[in-house]
Design a protein around this motif. Structure first.
Motif, PDB file in Angstrom:
ATOM      1  N   UNK A  50       0.698  -1.119  -0.077  1.00 34.74           N
ATOM      2  CA  UNK A  50      -0.049  -0.061   0.003  1.00 34.74           C
ATOM      3  C   UNK A  50       0.802   1.153   0.048  1.00 34.74           C
ATOM      4  N   UNK A  51       0.363   2.355  -0.735  1.00 34.72           N
ATOM      5  CA  UNK A  51       0.988   3.464  -0.329  1.00 34.72           C
ATOM      6  C   UNK A  51       0.538   4.377   0.726  1.00 34.72           C
ATOM      7  N   UNK A  52       1.024   5.603   0.946  1.00 33.40           N
ATOM      8  CA  UNK A  52       0.908   6.397   2.193  1.00 33.40           C
ATOM      9  C   UNK A  52       0.347   7.903   1.854  1.00 33.40           C
ATOM     10  N   UNK A  53      -0.308   8.516   2.654  1.00 31.69           N
ATOM     11  CA  UNK A  53      -0.411   9.852   2.602  1.00 31.69           C
ATOM     12  C   UNK A  53      -0.175  10.508   3.814  1.00 31.69           C
ATOM     13  N   UNK A  88       1.165   8.402  -2.755  1.00 35.74           N
ATOM     14  CA  UNK A  88       0.066   8.394  -3.665  1.00 35.74           C
ATOM     15  C   UNK A  88      -0.559   9.608  -3.939  1.00 35.74           C
ATOM     16  N   UNK A  89      -1.086   9.930  -5.278  1.00 41.75           N
ATOM     17  CA  UNK A  89      -1.718  11.287  -5.341  1.00 41.75           C
ATOM     18  C   UNK A  89      -2.810  11.673  -4.444  1.00 41.75           C
ATOM     19  N   UNK A  90      -2.748  12.908  -4.069  1.00 36.74           N
ATOM     20  CA  UNK A  90      -3.819  13.255  -3.039  1.00 36.74           C
ATOM     21  C   UNK A  90      -4.382  14.685  -3.188  1.00 36.74           C
ATOM     22  N   UNK A 193      -4.635  15.544   4.078  1.00 40.21           N
ATOM     23  CA  UNK A 193      -4.552  15.049   2.899  1.00 40.21           C
ATOM     24  C   UNK A 193      -5.337  13.973   2.620  1.00 40.21           C
ATOM     25  N   UNK A 194      -6.114  13.480   1.626  1.00 39.87           N
ATOM     26  CA  UNK A 194      -6.657  12.510   1.136  1.00 39.87           C
ATOM     27  C   UNK A 194      -6.202  12.087  -0.062  1.00 39.87           C
ATOM     28  N   UNK A 195      -6.064  10.661  -0.166  1.00 35.32           N
ATOM     29  CA  UNK A 195      -5.783  10.004  -1.708  1.00 35.32           C
ATOM     30  C   UNK A 195      -6.762  10.231  -2.471  1.00 35.32           C
ATOM     31  N   UNK A 196      -6.347  10.619  -3.583  1.00 37.68           N
ATOM     32  CA  UNK A 196      -7.456  10.700  -4.855  1.00 37.68           C
ATOM     33  C   UNK A 196      -7.265   9.716  -5.802  1.00 37.68           C
TER      34      UNK A 196
END
Length: 196
Positions: A50-53, A88-90, A193-196
Protein backbone atom coordinates in the motif's frame (compact mmCIF):
# COMPACT_ATOMS: atom_id res chain seq x y z
CA UNK A 1 -13.30 -83.42 3.48
CA UNK A 2 -12.70 -83.33 -0.28
CA UNK A 3 -15.65 -81.02 -0.86
CA UNK A 4 -14.32 -78.49 1.60
CA UNK A 5 -10.95 -78.29 -0.20
CA UNK A 6 -12.73 -77.67 -3.48
CA UNK A 7 -14.65 -74.83 -1.94
CA UNK A 8 -11.48 -73.16 -0.67
CA UNK A 9 -9.81 -73.47 -4.06
CA UNK A 10 -12.82 -71.85 -5.75
CA UNK A 11 -12.64 -68.97 -3.31
CA UNK A 12 -8.92 -68.51 -3.98
CA UNK A 13 -9.53 -68.55 -7.72
CA UNK A 14 -12.30 -65.99 -7.41
CA UNK A 15 -10.11 -63.73 -5.27
CA UNK A 16 -7.26 -64.06 -7.77
CA UNK A 17 -9.58 -63.15 -10.65
CA UNK A 18 -10.86 -60.07 -8.75
CA UNK A 19 -7.32 -58.97 -7.84
CA UNK A 20 -6.14 -59.44 -11.43
CA UNK A 21 -9.14 -57.40 -12.65
CA UNK A 22 -8.35 -54.59 -10.25
CA UNK A 23 -4.69 -54.48 -11.28
CA UNK A 24 -5.66 -54.51 -14.97
CA UNK A 25 -8.18 -51.68 -14.43
CA UNK A 26 -5.58 -49.61 -12.60
CA UNK A 27 -3.09 -50.15 -15.42
CA UNK A 28 -5.64 -49.15 -18.05
CA UNK A 29 -6.51 -45.96 -16.13
CA UNK A 30 -2.82 -45.14 -15.55
CA UNK A 31 -1.88 -45.70 -19.20
CA UNK A 32 -4.87 -43.73 -20.52
CA UNK A 33 -4.15 -40.71 -18.28
CA UNK A 34 -0.38 -40.88 -18.80
CA UNK A 35 -0.74 -41.04 -22.57
CA UNK A 36 -2.52 -37.62 -22.89
CA UNK A 37 -0.82 -34.41 -24.15
CA UNK A 38 -0.27 -31.82 -21.39
CA UNK A 39 0.78 -28.17 -21.09
CA UNK A 40 0.87 -25.68 -18.25
CA UNK A 41 1.57 -21.99 -17.74
CA UNK A 42 2.20 -20.15 -14.49
CA UNK A 43 2.22 -16.63 -13.12
CA UNK A 44 4.22 -16.45 -9.93
CA UNK A 45 5.83 -13.92 -7.64
CA UNK A 46 2.77 -11.69 -7.19
CA UNK A 47 2.94 -9.16 -4.35
CA UNK A 48 0.94 -6.24 -2.99
CA UNK A 49 1.87 -3.14 -0.99
CA UNK A 50 0.00 0.00 0.00
CA UNK A 51 0.98 3.62 -0.51
CA UNK A 52 0.87 6.37 2.08
CA UNK A 53 -0.53 9.84 2.65
CA UNK A 54 1.37 12.19 4.97
CA UNK A 55 1.88 15.93 5.38
CA UNK A 56 3.91 18.15 7.67
CA UNK A 57 4.56 21.86 8.15
CA UNK A 58 7.52 24.03 9.11
CA UNK A 59 6.09 25.76 12.19
CA UNK A 60 8.15 23.70 14.68
CA UNK A 61 5.04 23.64 16.90
CA UNK A 62 4.91 27.43 17.02
CA UNK A 63 1.82 29.62 16.53
CA UNK A 64 1.26 31.80 13.48
CA UNK A 65 -0.26 34.73 15.35
CA UNK A 66 -0.04 36.00 18.91
CA UNK A 67 -1.15 39.62 18.55
CA UNK A 68 -2.53 41.94 21.23
CA UNK A 69 -3.47 45.63 21.48
CA UNK A 70 -4.89 45.80 17.97
CA UNK A 71 -6.26 49.13 16.72
CA UNK A 72 -8.43 49.78 13.63
CA UNK A 73 -6.38 49.31 10.47
CA UNK A 74 -3.67 47.19 12.13
CA UNK A 75 -2.62 44.43 9.75
CA UNK A 76 -0.13 41.60 9.51
CA UNK A 77 0.81 38.56 7.45
CA UNK A 78 2.34 35.20 8.23
CA UNK A 79 3.24 32.20 6.08
CA UNK A 80 3.51 28.49 6.69
CA UNK A 81 5.05 25.94 4.35
CA UNK A 82 3.34 22.56 4.11
CA UNK A 83 5.17 19.54 2.69
CA UNK A 84 3.54 16.46 1.22
CA UNK A 85 5.37 13.32 2.36
CA UNK A 86 3.11 10.64 0.90
CA UNK A 87 3.55 8.30 -2.05
CA UNK A 88 0.12 8.42 -3.68
CA UNK A 89 -1.70 11.26 -5.44
CA UNK A 90 -3.75 13.26 -2.95
CA UNK A 91 -5.84 16.35 -2.46
CA UNK A 92 -4.96 18.71 0.41
CA UNK A 93 -7.57 20.92 2.07
CA UNK A 94 -7.31 23.61 4.74
CA UNK A 95 -9.98 24.05 7.41
CA UNK A 96 -10.54 24.76 11.08
CA UNK A 97 -12.53 22.89 13.70
CA UNK A 98 -15.39 24.34 15.71
CA UNK A 99 -13.56 23.50 18.92
CA UNK A 100 -10.50 25.53 17.91
CA UNK A 101 -12.39 28.78 17.21
CA UNK A 102 -13.08 30.97 20.22
CA UNK A 103 -14.11 34.55 21.00
CA UNK A 104 -15.97 37.24 19.08
CA UNK A 105 -13.27 39.45 17.53
CA UNK A 106 -13.28 37.31 14.38
CA UNK A 107 -16.35 39.16 13.10
CA UNK A 108 -14.22 42.34 12.89
CA UNK A 109 -11.03 40.81 11.52
CA UNK A 110 -10.78 40.85 7.74
CA UNK A 111 -8.92 37.67 6.89
CA UNK A 112 -7.34 36.55 3.62
CA UNK A 113 -5.72 33.20 2.82
CA UNK A 114 -3.58 32.63 -0.27
CA UNK A 115 -1.74 29.55 -1.46
CA UNK A 116 1.45 29.71 -3.48
CA UNK A 117 5.18 29.12 -3.34
CA UNK A 118 8.13 30.71 -1.56
CA UNK A 119 8.24 32.03 1.95
CA UNK A 120 8.36 30.00 5.14
CA UNK A 121 7.07 30.08 8.68
CA UNK A 122 10.09 32.17 9.65
CA UNK A 123 9.66 34.75 6.89
CA UNK A 124 7.10 35.39 4.13
CA UNK A 125 9.74 37.00 1.89
CA UNK A 126 9.58 35.48 -1.57
CA UNK A 127 5.99 34.31 -1.33
CA UNK A 128 4.23 34.29 -4.72
CA UNK A 129 0.54 33.42 -4.87
CA UNK A 130 -0.63 30.83 -7.38
CA UNK A 131 -2.84 31.99 -10.20
CA UNK A 132 -6.22 32.23 -8.53
CA UNK A 133 -4.39 31.61 -5.28
CA UNK A 134 -6.72 33.57 -2.99
CA UNK A 135 -8.68 30.78 -1.37
CA UNK A 136 -10.44 32.87 1.31
CA UNK A 137 -11.29 36.56 1.37
CA UNK A 138 -13.69 37.46 4.15
CA UNK A 139 -13.54 37.59 7.93
CA UNK A 140 -11.94 35.26 10.42
CA UNK A 141 -15.43 34.41 11.69
CA UNK A 142 -16.57 33.50 8.17
CA UNK A 143 -13.51 31.27 7.74
CA UNK A 144 -14.31 29.49 11.00
CA UNK A 145 -17.95 28.89 10.10
CA UNK A 146 -17.44 27.93 6.45
CA UNK A 147 -14.51 25.50 6.44
CA UNK A 148 -14.93 22.90 9.15
CA UNK A 149 -13.76 19.60 7.63
CA UNK A 150 -12.11 18.08 4.57
CA UNK A 151 -15.35 18.02 2.55
CA UNK A 152 -15.83 21.80 2.72
CA UNK A 153 -12.18 22.74 3.21
CA UNK A 154 -10.36 25.14 0.88
CA UNK A 155 -7.36 24.80 -1.39
CA UNK A 156 -6.59 23.41 -4.83
CA UNK A 157 -3.32 21.62 -4.03
CA UNK A 158 -3.10 18.07 -5.42
CA UNK A 159 0.41 16.71 -4.75
CA UNK A 160 1.43 13.30 -6.07
CA UNK A 161 5.07 12.89 -5.03
CA UNK A 162 6.87 13.13 -1.70
CA UNK A 163 8.68 16.40 -1.09
CA UNK A 164 6.14 18.61 -2.89
CA UNK A 165 5.63 21.91 -1.03
CA UNK A 166 2.97 24.59 -0.87
CA UNK A 167 3.05 27.83 1.13
CA UNK A 168 -0.05 29.39 2.68
CA UNK A 169 -0.11 33.11 3.51
CA UNK A 170 -2.55 34.44 6.11
CA UNK A 171 -3.27 38.20 6.35
CA UNK A 172 -5.46 39.91 8.93
CA UNK A 173 -6.69 43.52 9.22
CA UNK A 174 -8.77 44.89 12.09
CA UNK A 175 -11.83 46.74 10.81
CA UNK A 176 -12.51 50.36 11.75
CA UNK A 177 -15.51 49.47 13.87
CA UNK A 178 -16.04 50.73 17.40
CA UNK A 179 -17.73 47.42 18.30
CA UNK A 180 -14.39 45.65 17.92
CA UNK A 181 -13.11 47.05 21.22
CA UNK A 182 -12.08 44.76 24.08
CA UNK A 183 -12.68 41.52 22.19
CA UNK A 184 -10.50 38.51 21.40
CA UNK A 185 -10.46 35.52 19.09
CA UNK A 186 -8.54 32.28 18.78
CA UNK A 187 -8.35 29.75 15.96
CA UNK A 188 -6.40 26.71 14.82
CA UNK A 189 -5.69 25.59 11.25
CA UNK A 190 -5.74 22.03 9.95
CA UNK A 191 -4.39 20.70 6.65
CA UNK A 192 -5.66 17.29 5.65
CA UNK A 193 -4.52 15.12 2.76
CA UNK A 194 -6.73 12.41 1.29
CA UNK A 195 -5.71 10.06 -1.46
CA UNK A 196 -7.41 10.74 -4.78
Amino acid sequence: MTMQVKKNRSGVKAAAVVATGLVASALVIWFSSYAAFTATTTNSGNSFSSGSVAISDDDSNGVLFSVSGLKPGDTGSKCIEVTYNGSVASSVKLYTTAASYTGTLGTYLDFTVKQGTGGTYADCTGFVADSGGTIHNGTLAAFASSYTNFANGIGTWTPSTAGTKKTFQFTYTLQDNNSAQNKSAGIGFTWEAQSS
